[in-house]
Scaffold this active site. Structure first.
Site, mmCIF file in Angstrom:
data_model
loop_
_atom_site.group_PDB
_atom_site.id
_atom_site.type_symbol
_atom_site.label_atom_id
_atom_site.label_comp_id
_atom_site.label_asym_id
_atom_site.label_seq_id
_atom_site.Cartn_x
_atom_site.Cartn_y
_atom_site.Cartn_z
ATOM 1 N N GLU A 1 -25.739 -26.171 17.572
ATOM 2 C CA GLU A 1 -25.119 -27.494 17.655
ATOM 3 C C GLU A 1 -26.010 -28.443 18.457
ATOM 4 O O GLU A 1 -26.547 -28.077 19.493
ATOM 5 C CB GLU A 1 -23.741 -27.364 18.321
ATOM 6 C CG GLU A 1 -22.983 -28.662 18.403
ATOM 7 C CD GLU A 1 -22.918 -29.372 17.058
ATOM 8 O OE1 GLU A 1 -22.434 -28.777 16.081
ATOM 9 O OE2 GLU A 1 -23.383 -30.529 16.985
ATOM 10 N N GLU B 1 -22.405 -34.768 24.514
ATOM 11 C CA GLU B 1 -21.120 -35.190 25.059
ATOM 12 C C GLU B 1 -21.160 -36.702 25.256
ATOM 13 O O GLU B 1 -22.173 -37.259 25.644
ATOM 14 C CB GLU B 1 -20.860 -34.486 26.395
ATOM 15 C CG GLU B 1 -20.554 -33.013 26.204
ATOM 16 C CD GLU B 1 -20.503 -32.244 27.511
ATOM 17 O OE1 GLU B 1 -20.284 -32.844 28.568
ATOM 18 O OE2 GLU B 1 -20.694 -31.010 27.461
ATOM 19 N N ASN C 1 -34.094 -28.472 22.929
ATOM 20 C CA ASN C 1 -33.635 -28.834 24.281
ATOM 21 C C ASN C 1 -34.777 -28.782 25.291
ATOM 22 O O ASN C 1 -34.874 -29.631 26.179
ATOM 23 C CB ASN C 1 -32.494 -27.917 24.719
ATOM 24 C CG ASN C 1 -31.146 -28.426 24.223
ATOM 25 O OD1 ASN C 1 -31.084 -29.426 23.521
ATOM 26 N ND2 ASN C 1 -30.076 -27.747 24.589
ATOM 27 N N CYS D 1 -26.251 -28.001 29.309
ATOM 28 C CA CYS D 1 -27.209 -27.476 28.322
ATOM 29 C C CYS D 1 -28.656 -27.419 28.825
ATOM 30 O O CYS D 1 -29.215 -26.330 28.931
ATOM 31 C CB CYS D 1 -27.135 -28.300 27.050
ATOM 32 S SG CYS D 1 -25.566 -28.058 26.196
ATOM 33 N N LYS E 1 -29.596 -24.892 31.779
ATOM 34 C CA LYS E 1 -29.457 -23.462 31.456
ATOM 35 C C LYS E 1 -30.353 -23.070 30.276
ATOM 36 O O LYS E 1 -30.919 -21.980 30.266
ATOM 37 C CB LYS E 1 -27.992 -23.112 31.192
ATOM 38 C CG LYS E 1 -27.487 -23.326 29.781
ATOM 39 C CD LYS E 1 -26.122 -22.698 29.576
ATOM 40 C CE LYS E 1 -25.446 -23.188 28.311
ATOM 41 N NZ LYS E 1 -26.105 -22.888 27.064
HETATM 42 N N1 LIG Z 1 -21.487 -29.051 25.740
HETATM 43 C C1 LIG Z 1 -22.483 -29.478 24.980
HETATM 44 O O1 LIG Z 1 -22.852 -30.646 25.015
HETATM 45 C C2 LIG Z 1 -23.181 -28.528 24.051
HETATM 46 C C3 LIG Z 1 -24.013 -29.043 23.037
HETATM 47 C C4 LIG Z 1 -24.650 -28.161 22.174
HETATM 48 C C5 LIG Z 1 -24.457 -26.800 22.329
HETATM 49 N N2 LIG Z 1 -23.661 -26.316 23.314
HETATM 50 C C6 LIG Z 1 -23.459 -24.871 23.413
HETATM 51 O O2 LIG Z 1 -22.199 -24.564 22.810
HETATM 52 C C7 LIG Z 1 -21.573 -23.476 23.498
HETATM 53 C C8 LIG Z 1 -20.217 -23.898 24.014
HETATM 54 O O3 LIG Z 1 -20.397 -24.911 24.965
HETATM 55 P P1 LIG Z 1 -19.183 -25.785 25.520
HETATM 56 O O4 LIG Z 1 -19.785 -26.866 26.337
HETATM 57 O O5 LIG Z 1 -18.272 -26.131 24.397
HETATM 58 O O6 LIG Z 1 -18.481 -24.709 26.463
HETATM 59 P P2 LIG Z 1 -17.049 -24.811 27.143
HETATM 60 O O7 LIG Z 1 -17.123 -24.016 28.372
HETATM 61 O O8 LIG Z 1 -16.602 -26.232 27.205
HETATM 62 O O9 LIG Z 1 -16.079 -24.100 26.083
HETATM 63 C C9 LIG Z 1 -16.143 -22.739 25.778
HETATM 64 C C10 LIG Z 1 -14.728 -22.288 25.408
HETATM 65 O O10 LIG Z 1 -14.789 -20.944 24.938
HETATM 66 C C11 LIG Z 1 -13.639 -20.263 25.397
HETATM 67 N N3 LIG Z 1 -13.895 -18.829 25.314
HETATM 68 C C12 LIG Z 1 -14.718 -18.071 26.069
HETATM 69 N N4 LIG Z 1 -14.700 -16.799 25.658
HETATM 70 C C13 LIG Z 1 -13.855 -16.757 24.596
HETATM 71 C C14 LIG Z 1 -13.425 -15.711 23.727
HETATM 72 N N5 LIG Z 1 -13.894 -14.478 23.847
HETATM 73 N N6 LIG Z 1 -12.537 -16.021 22.758
HETATM 74 C C15 LIG Z 1 -12.053 -17.271 22.624
HETATM 75 N N7 LIG Z 1 -12.445 -18.298 23.407
HETATM 76 C C16 LIG Z 1 -13.320 -18.038 24.382
HETATM 77 C C17 LIG Z 1 -13.437 -20.807 26.798
HETATM 78 O O11 LIG Z 1 -12.137 -20.568 27.272
HETATM 79 C C18 LIG Z 1 -13.749 -22.279 26.581
HETATM 80 O O12 LIG Z 1 -12.602 -23.018 26.236
HETATM 81 C C19 LIG Z 1 -22.566 -23.059 24.592
HETATM 82 O O13 LIG Z 1 -23.372 -22.038 24.113
HETATM 83 C C20 LIG Z 1 -23.385 -24.314 24.808
HETATM 84 O O14 LIG Z 1 -24.656 -24.046 25.317
HETATM 85 C C21 LIG Z 1 -23.013 -27.146 24.176
#
Ligand SMILES: NC(=O)c1ccc[n+]([C@@H]2O[C@H](COP(=O)([O-])OP(=O)(O)OC[C@H]3O[C@@H](n4cnc5c(N)ncnc54)[C@H](O)[C@@H]3O)[C@@H](O)[C@H]2O)c1
Length: 429
Positions: free
Chosen positions: A151, A155, A208, A260, A263
Site C-alpha cells: 500500500e 495518512e 519508502n 512507515c 520503521k
Molecule cells: N499507516 C500508513 O500510512 C501506512 C501506509 C502504507 C502501508 N502501511 C503498512 O500497512 C500495515 C498496517 O498499518 P496501519 O498503519 O494500518 O496499522 P494500524 O496499527 O493502524 O492497524 C493495524 C490493525 O491490525 C489489527 N490487528 C493486529 N493483529 C491482528 C490480527 N491478527 N487479526 C486481526 N486484526 C489484527 C490491529 O488491532 C489494528 O487495528 C503496516 O504494515 C504498515 O507498515 C501503513
C-alpha cells in the site's frame, strides 16, 4: 466480489471502505473488539479526512460490514487482505507476529480457493512464509494463492491516494490470482504493475527508503544553507523544477516521522544486513534524520537556557497535518528532550492531542493555538497544519511573553515575520 479485510487500522479500514465504495462486498475484521464496536455504531477509531462520509454511505448501502468473527469473514470471501500492523522489533526488523497470526486464522478457516493478499509492509520472503503457514495448518485440501499488494497511501490524503494512486503493485506467481486481483481493482482505472512476489515486497521498502533519502538529503542541504547564507526554500524551489528531481519531498524540516518511513528504513537495513550487504546510504539517511530532531532541540535550548523558568508553546503534535497519528512524530522527541531540561510545556494540535495525552500526560494541553502561545517564551512549530499557516500573528504577538517563533516546518516568510516584529528562526534559512 466478496472481500475480507483483516486489520482495520489506517490502511485496512481506508482500503476496506474504498473497496466497498467501488462496489465490492467488504467485511472488515479486527482483534480489537473496541474498534469493531465503534465501527458498527458508525464511529471512526481514526481520523482521516472524508472517511466518515464514505463509511456511512457504504454501511447504509450494505456493502460494508464489521465483525470479530474472522472465520466466517474468511469463509464468505474470495479475496482475503492481511492489513495488520508490522511494528518495528527491537533489532530494527519488522515484527511479523500479527501477520503470522492472521495467516494461522486464515488457515483454520480455509474452505475453498482464496486469494490471500498481503497489504501490510513486510520484508521480502514474507509471502512465502505466509504461504507455508497456511499450507501446513489448513484444515481442507483446498488450494490458495498468496499475493503481495503493498500500500502506498498517505495518512491525511488516504482516500484520494487510493482512488487516484499513481500505481497498484501486484506481486503474483499464478495467472488465476492475477486475474482476480486485476478484476478487483478494475473500477479504479489506475495503472497496475504486475511483478513477482519478492519484487513487489521490495518495491514498497525501496520506495519508502528513497523518499526518506530525499528528506534527509534536503535536510542536509538545509543545514549547509544555514552555514553559508543560502535559503533552503529557494534552493529547493530551483531544484524541484528539474523533472529528474521533482518538487515533492523537498521540504526541509524536522525529519521524517510516522509509522512507515522510520520503521521501513530500519527494516530494509536489516534485510540487507541479513543478506550480507551493508546498506551505506540508508544508514546515513537514518542517522541524519535522528540528528535533525536534535538540531531543533538545540535551537530551542540555545534561547531558553538563559531564562528562569522558561515556558515553551508547542504547535503541532501529529507527525504531519491532517492525521491524528503521532507514531514517531518529531514533536514527541522534542517534547521529551525539553522536559528533561525541566522546561515547562504547553501544547496544541487540532486533532492529535488525545493520542498524545496517553503517552505524555504531564504537559499542559490547550484548547486552541492562541492559548498555547499565551505567556510563553518561545513558540515552536512542529506540524505544518493549515490552521497554523493562517494564524493571526497579531494575536500571537499580544499573547506571548517574548515574540520568538522557532519554526521546524518553514511555514512563514522570514522577512515578513521580522517586519511583524517577531524574532523568527526556521530551518535552512
Ligand atoms: N499507516 C500508513 O500510512 C501506512 C501506509 C502504507 C502501508 N502501511 C503498512 O500497512 C500495515 C498496517 O498499518 P496501519 O498503519 O494500518 O496499522 P494500524 O496499527 O493502524 O492497524 C493495524 C490493525 O491490525 C489489527 N490487528 C493486529 N493483529 C491482528 C490480527 N491478527 N487479526 C486481526 N486484526 C489484527 C490491529 O488491532 C489494528 O487495528 C503496516 O504494515 C504498515 O507498515 C501503513
Amino acid at each position: 466480489m466478496n472481500v475480507c479485510m483483516i486489520g482495520t487500522g489506517y490502511v485496512g479500514l481506508v482500503t476496506g471502505i474504498c473497496l466497498a465504495h467501488i462496489g465490492h462486498n467488504v467485511t472488515c475484521v479486527d482483534i480489537d473488539t473496541h474498534k469493531i464496536e465503534m465501527l458498527k455504531k458508525g464511529e471512526l477509531p481514526i481520523f482521516e479526512p472524508g472517511l466518515e462520509d464514505l463509511l456511512k454511505v457504504n454501511v447504509s448501502d450494505k456493502r460494508l460490514h464489521f465483525t470479530n468473527d474472522i472465520k466466517q469473514a474468511v469463509q464468505n470471501s474470495q479475496v482475503i487482505f492481511i492489513a495488520v500492523g508490522t511494528p518495528p522489533a527491537k533489532d530494527g526488523n519488522a515484527n511479523l507476529t500479527n501477520v503470522f497470526e492472521a495467516a494461522h486464522d486464515i488457515a483454520a478457516a480455509l474452505n475453498e480457493y482464496k486469494v490471500i493478499v498481503n497489504k501490510s509492509t513486510v520484508p521480502v520472503g514474507t509471502a512465502e512464509k505466509v504461504s507455508e503457514i497456511i499450507q501446513k495448518n489448513k484444515k481442507s485440501e483446498t488450494d490458495f494463492s498468496v499475493v503481495s499488494n503493498p500500500e502506498f497511501l498517505k495518512e491525511g490524503s488516504a482516500i484520494k491516494d487510493i482512488f487516484e494512486g499513481d500505481r497498484i503493485v501486484i506481486g503474483v506467481e499464478d495467472q488465476n490470482a492475477q486475474a482476480i486481483m486485476e478484476q478487483l481493482y478494475k473500477p479504479l482505472s489506475i495503472p497496475v504493475y504486475v511483478t513477482d512476489v519478492k519484487s513487489a515486497e521490495m518495491i514498497k521498502y525501496a520506495s519508502n527508503a528513497f523518499l526518506a533519502t530525499k528528506i534527509s538529503f534536503i535536510n542536509e542541504i538545509a543545514n549547509v544553507c544555514e552555514k553559508v547564507g543560502a535559503d533552503i526554500t529557494k534552493v529547493a524551489g530551483g531544484m524541484g523544477l528539474d523533472k529528474r528531481i521533482g518538487a515533492s519531498f523537498l521540504n526541509a524540516g524536522l525529519g521524517y516521522g510516522g509509522s512507515c518511513f522510520p520503521k521501513d528504513a530500519k527494516a530494509l537495513v536489516e534485510t540487507a544486513k541479513q543478506a550480507g550487504y551493508h546498506f551505506k546510504i540508508l544508514n546515513a539517511v537514518i542517522e541524519v534524520n535522528d540528528k535533525q530532531k536534535q538540531i531543533m532541540v538545540d535551537k530551542i535550548s540555545k534561547y531558553v537556557s538563559k531564562l528562569n523558568n522558561p515556558v515553551v508553546g508547542i504547535l503541532g503534535l501529529a507527525f504531519k497535518p491532517n492525521t491524528d497519528d503521532i507514531r514517531e512524530a518529531p514533536s514527541l522527541y522534542i517534547i521529551q528532550k525539553l522536559k528533561e531540561q525541566g522546561i515547562k510545556l504547553k501544547a496544541y494540535d487540532p486533532i492529535a492531542m488525545e493520542n498524545t495525552k496517553i503517552i505524555i500526560p504531564d504537559i499542559t494541553y490547550c484548547s486552541n493555538l492562541y492559548d498555547a502561545c499565551r505567556d510563553v517564551d518561545v513558540v515552536v512549530i512542529t506540524t505544518e497544519w493549515e490552521e497554523f499557516k493562517n494564524m493571526d500573528l497579531d494575536i500571537v504577538k499580544d499573547s506571548v511573553k517574548t515574540p520568538l517563533i522557532i519554526d521546524g516546518r518553514n511555514i512563514f516568510d522570514p522577512i515578513q515575520m521580522n517586519q511583524k516584529g517577531f524574532k523568527y528562526i526556521s530551518i535552512g534559512r
